[in-house]
Write an enzyme that holds these catalytic residues in place. Sequence first.
Site, short mmCIF file in Angstrom:
data_model
loop_
_atom_site.label_atom_id
_atom_site.label_comp_id
_atom_site.label_asym_id
_atom_site.label_seq_id
_atom_site.Cartn_x
_atom_site.Cartn_y
_atom_site.Cartn_z
N ARG A 1 0.89 -1.18 0.00
CA ARG A 1 0.00 0.00 0.00
C ARG A 1 0.91 1.22 0.00
NH1 ARG A 1 -5.17 1.38 3.73
NH2 ARG A 1 -6.02 0.01 2.12
N HIS B 1 -7.65 0.99 -6.11
CA HIS B 1 -7.76 0.06 -4.97
C HIS B 1 -8.46 -1.22 -5.46
CE1 HIS B 1 -7.75 -1.36 -0.99
NE2 HIS B 1 -8.63 -0.58 -0.41
N GLN C 1 -10.22 -3.88 -3.10
CA GLN C 1 -11.51 -3.45 -2.56
C GLN C 1 -12.64 -3.78 -3.52
OE1 GLN C 1 -12.19 -1.84 0.53
NE2 GLN C 1 -14.22 -2.50 -0.13
N ASP D 1 -17.49 6.97 -0.61
CA ASP D 1 -16.22 6.80 0.11
C ASP D 1 -15.94 8.13 0.81
OD1 ASP D 1 -13.74 5.91 1.01
OD2 ASP D 1 -12.75 6.06 -0.95
N CYS E 1 -16.35 1.42 1.31
CA CYS E 1 -15.17 0.57 1.57
C CYS E 1 -14.69 0.67 3.01
CB CYS E 1 -14.04 0.95 0.60
SG CYS E 1 -13.42 2.63 0.83
N ARG F 1 -13.33 -8.73 1.95
CA ARG F 1 -11.93 -8.43 1.64
C ARG F 1 -11.08 -9.68 1.88
NH1 ARG F 1 -10.04 -3.26 1.85
NH2 ARG F 1 -8.18 -4.21 1.00
#
Length: 308
Positions: A107, A134, A137, A225, A266, A294
Site C-alpha cells: 500500500r 484500490h 476493494q 467513500d 469501503c 476483503r
Amino acid sequence: MQHFLDIDRTDPAALRAMIDSARAMKTARHGRPKGAPDDDQPLAGHMVALIFEKPSTRTRVSFDVGVRQMGGQTMVLSGADMQLGHGETIADTARVLSRYVDLIMIRTFEEQTLLEMAEYASVPVINGLTNRSHPCQIMADIMTYEEHRGPIAGRRVVWSGDGNNVCASFIQAAARFGFDLTFTGPETLDPDPAIVAAARAGGARITIERDPMKAVAGADLVVTDTWVSMHDPQSARERRHNQLRGYQVNEALMARARPDALFMHCLPAHRDDEATSAVMDGPHSVIWDEAENRLHAQKAVLRWCLGT
Ligand code: CP
Ligand code: NVA
C-alpha cells in the site's frame, strides 16, 4: 507468476474466476473460527510481505488472516521503518525482498512506486491501494453484490462523492464485469478522464451526472467513500466538505434508488459526512459483509498470483 496491479490490467476471465473461487472458499469456511486453517493449505511454506506506507485496518488484517488460513506466513512492514523510508530505492527494495519472500503486497502513494516494485521484483506484487486505485476493494465489492443480488452484469451502479482511487477501480470494473456506472459529484472532483475514457473504450457505459437525485434514480447499488483520502492534504478538508455536502448518501437519496438497492462503503467512514448512520446501519447497507469479503476475495487473489 502474476502481479495483481489493477482491475484493468487483469484478464476478465481471471477476475471472474477469482470471484468464484472467493465465494467457494467463503462457503467452505462457514461457521469455523477465524483462526482455523482451511482444509487445503495452498500457501503452505509461503512467506508474504505486507508493506504499508499509509494506515490500514481492513487491508492489513484481512491479508494477514487470509495468508495464515491458507497455511502461509506473513510479515507486516511499515514503510517508515524500512530503509525504503530512508532513501533506499524501490527497485533495490524489490530485488532484496524477492530473495526472502514469495509475494509482496504494498500500500503506497504514487502508482509509479507500485509499478516499479512489480518491475524489479521477481515475485508477484499485489496493489493494496495507491493514490490512483484500490483493486482488492473492488473484488470484495463485486463479490458482495453478487452474493446478495446475483450477477452484477447489466446492473446500474452509482458512485456519489469524490472521484477518487476506489471510484477509479469501480470504473475499471464496469468494463471488466459489464455493469453501468454513473458518477455523481462536483466537476472539480471528477474521476480521471483517462480512466473514464479507457473504460468506455472497453465497452463500459460510464455516465457523469451532476444532480445526485437524478443519478441515483433506479440504481441497483449506491457507493460512496470518504471525502478526504489519505493522500489528500488535510488543508483541503473544509473546501471538500462544502463541495461534497450535496452528495451525501442519506435516506432521501437512497429512496430514489430501487427498493432492493444495496449500499456500500469501503470504510473507514466518516459517519454523517459522506453517508448518514441511518443509511450505513439501514436495510440497504451491506458494509460489514463488504468488509468481511476483503478476506475471501484477497485469498483468491493471492492464490491466483502464486498459482496455488
Ligand atoms: N477499505 C480499506 O482498504 O480499509 P483500510 O484502509 O482499513 O485497509
Ligand atoms: N479513498 C480512501 C480509501 C481508503 C480505504 C483513501 O485513499 O484514503
